[in-house]
Write an enzyme that holds these catalytic residues in place. Structure first.
Site, PDB file in Angstrom:
ATOM      1  N   LYS A  22       0.812  -1.219   0.000  1.00  0.00           N
ATOM      2  CA  LYS A  22       0.000   0.000   0.000  1.00  0.00           C
ATOM      3  C   LYS A  22       0.843   1.266   0.000  1.00  0.00           C
ATOM      4  CE  LYS A  22      -2.087   1.323   3.780  1.00  0.00           C
ATOM      5  NZ  LYS A  22      -3.043   1.520   4.894  1.00  0.00           N
ATOM      6  N   THR A  79      -0.519  -1.482  16.107  1.00  0.00           N
ATOM      7  CA  THR A  79       0.437  -0.372  16.026  1.00  0.00           C
ATOM      8  C   THR A  79       1.446  -0.401  17.165  1.00  0.00           C
ATOM      9  OG1 THR A  79      -1.220   1.000  17.147  1.00  0.00           O
ATOM     10  CG2 THR A  79      -1.112   1.154  14.743  1.00  0.00           C
ATOM     11  N   ASN A 169      -8.031  11.653  16.735  1.00  0.00           N
ATOM     12  CA  ASN A 169      -6.634  11.207  16.788  1.00  0.00           C
ATOM     13  C   ASN A 169      -6.143  10.898  15.381  1.00  0.00           C
ATOM     14  OD1 ASN A 169      -4.166  10.047  17.471  1.00  0.00           O
ATOM     15  ND2 ASN A 169      -5.083   8.059  17.938  1.00  0.00           N
ATOM     16  N   HIS A 361       8.806  18.144 -40.086  1.00  0.00           N
ATOM     17  CA  HIS A 361       7.651  17.247 -40.140  1.00  0.00           C
ATOM     18  C   HIS A 361       8.012  15.853 -40.650  1.00  0.00           C
ATOM     19  CE1 HIS A 361       6.984  20.449 -43.442  1.00  0.00           C
ATOM     20  NE2 HIS A 361       7.930  19.636 -43.846  1.00  0.00           N
ATOM     21  N   ARG A 438      19.612   7.947 -56.201  1.00  0.00           N
ATOM     22  CA  ARG A 438      18.281   7.501 -56.619  1.00  0.00           C
ATOM     23  C   ARG A 438      18.360   7.121 -58.091  1.00  0.00           C
ATOM     24  NH1 ARG A 438      16.382  13.716 -56.120  1.00  0.00           N
ATOM     25  NH2 ARG A 438      16.854  14.393 -58.243  1.00  0.00           N
TER      26      ARG A 438
END
Length: 455
Positions: A22, A79, A169, A361, A438
């Site tokens: 926890k 506790t 408390n 881009h 190319r």
């Protein structure tokens, strides 16, 4: 006077319904236990012991950087039993110990300081942190007399008069160490739950004529998180605190309700944060920045006068006067220089981008070192992966990369070079060269008519 602290973090946390201990659930990007430890540390307490139980090894692993000691509570027997498990830590110590629970992440440094100061100045044997609530149902009540706190009464044991008391408390205390250790040895489990309650130590000290005091704080500081609902409530409270702090420090939040800022984030003045942004981790944002909506920035350094639009930035550095986005993805270990432009649908991973470089881009840059004042045309791809290993690409200053270019790593493009659009570059390009890689265009005359495709 010597001061130390115990943090109870051994509980099962059954109501939160999680495999994770926890106290390791996060509130505003930080584990609850770390919130408590950090607040204690900021109040000037260096000697901190954490009582662990469920998921002990994981709790240790997550808090190794907090320089605390640990005591083991193998069985959760209340506790009082939890504190007794820290006897070795408390052994031979004289002074004051404060006791906290690891599921109260909203406790403030100033409140801890006030608790210690009141305990010491009033010469109390024990001091309880309390809060005033409109509906104290389920909480232990603080019964006061003229000479201080008389007792703590659990809700189920209250008389009609005690049920009217709205001081509750919090479960946070200060004790004189030697008196606490002695009282712990006298606590029994003779109750309906068969547990050892720390509150019984208060009763024992009171029966010995010791002075018991109380310090009142805001209820929200004392909230213990035992369920996912309470986790969300704590998140909301701390988020509002953080946002208020930044606004008071000169940051504009257009819509604080939809702005999520982690507790360790730093933001410079005159920066404007638009709605639906998430700023996490150790992020630092400079002055005069614009963080437009739908951005997420984690563990990153953002310079001054930077614009970020609808982008994700992870563990990276962005220089002054740079713009990022919209829809850019800056992945870890990336450094982008000053006056740069990172545009829409650009992804950059583990790369350095020099000052003034524009990647406007539809581009991917990975494992690359890019110089200053370069320009990347639309559709450029740094081909950094061969199916087994990642390779590096180096691009010099003032280079121009034409549209729809592939740079097959490892490859070096020197300063002042041009890469023709549509090229696939596989070898070094010397300074001042134009690289064309190319196929030569070939036009076939009358082809449409021959194929019967003319409309």
């Amino acid at each position: 006077m010597y001061k130390c602290a115990l943090v109870l973090a051994a509980g099962q946390g059954k109501r939160i319904k999680s495999d994770l201990p926890k106290v390791l659930h996060k509130v505003c990007g930080k584990e609850m236990l770390k919130h408590v430890i950090d607040s204690i540390r900021k109040s000037g307490i260096d000697d901190i012991d954490v009582i662990i139980g469920k998921g002990a090894e994981l709790v240790k692993e997550r808090t190794l950087d907090r320089n605390v000691s640990y005591s083991m509570q193998a069985e959760q027997l209340g506790t009082g039993h939890a504190v007794k498990c820290a006897e070795e830590f408390l052994k031979d110590k004289k002074g004051v110990v404060a006791i906290f629970t690891g599921d109260t992440p909203l406790i403030k440094q100033s409140t801890i300081e006030r608790l210690f100061n009141e305990h010491i100045e009033a010469k109390n044997s024990a001091t309880i942190l309390t809060a005033i609530v409109n509906d104290p149902t389920g909480y232990g009540r603080i019964v006061r007399t003229n000479d201080g706190v008389s007792k703590i009464v659990e809700h189920k044991d209250c008389t009609e008069e005690e049920l009217k008391i709205n001081e509750m408390n919090s479960g946070i205390y200060c004790f004189d160490i030697e008196l606490l250790v002695d009282a712990l040895n006298k606590i029994t489990n003779n109750n309906g739950q068969g547990e050892y309650y720390l509150t019984d130590a208060i009763g024992i000290l009171k029966s010995q004529g010791k002075k018991i005091g109380a310090v009142v704080t805001e209820y929200e500081e004392t909230i213990g998180v035992n369920s996912r609902v309470q986790l969300a409530e704590a998140e909301e409270i701390l988020k509002n605190r953080i946002n208020l702090m930044h606004m008071e420090n000169g940051v504009t939040l257009i819509d604080p309700r939809t702005t999520y800022i982690g507790i360790d984030v730093e933001i410079g003045k005159d920066t404007i944060i638009y709605p639906n942004n998430i700023l996490e981790g150790n992020t630092k944002i400079g002055n005069n920045c614009l963080i437009y909506q739908n951005s997420r920035i984690v563990d990153s350094n953002i310079g001054n006068e930077v614009d970020v639009q609808a982008s994700v930035i992870l563990n990276s550095n962005i220089g002054d006067n740079t713009t990022v986005g919209p829809f850019a993805y800056i992945r870890p270990e990336t450094t982008i220089g000053k006056h740069a432009r990172i545009g829409d649908f650009v992804e950059i991973k583990k790369s350095t981008i020099g000052d003034g470089t524009k990647v406007s881009h539809l581009t991917y840059i990975g494992d690359a070192e890019v110089g200053s004042e370069c320009n990347f045309g639309c559709g450029t791809v740094v081909v950094n992966y061969d199916g087994k290993n990642k390779h590096k690409t180096i691009i010099g200053d003032h280079s121009f990369i034409g549209c729809n270019t592939n740079l097959v790593s490892p490859v070096t493009i020197h300063d002042n070079t041009y890469i023709a659009a549509g090229s696939t570059i596989t070898s070094e390009v010397k300074e001042g060269d134009l690289a064309v890689a190319r196929a030569k265009q070939r036009n076939i005359s009358g082809w449409v008519d021959k194929k019967g495709l003319k409309k």
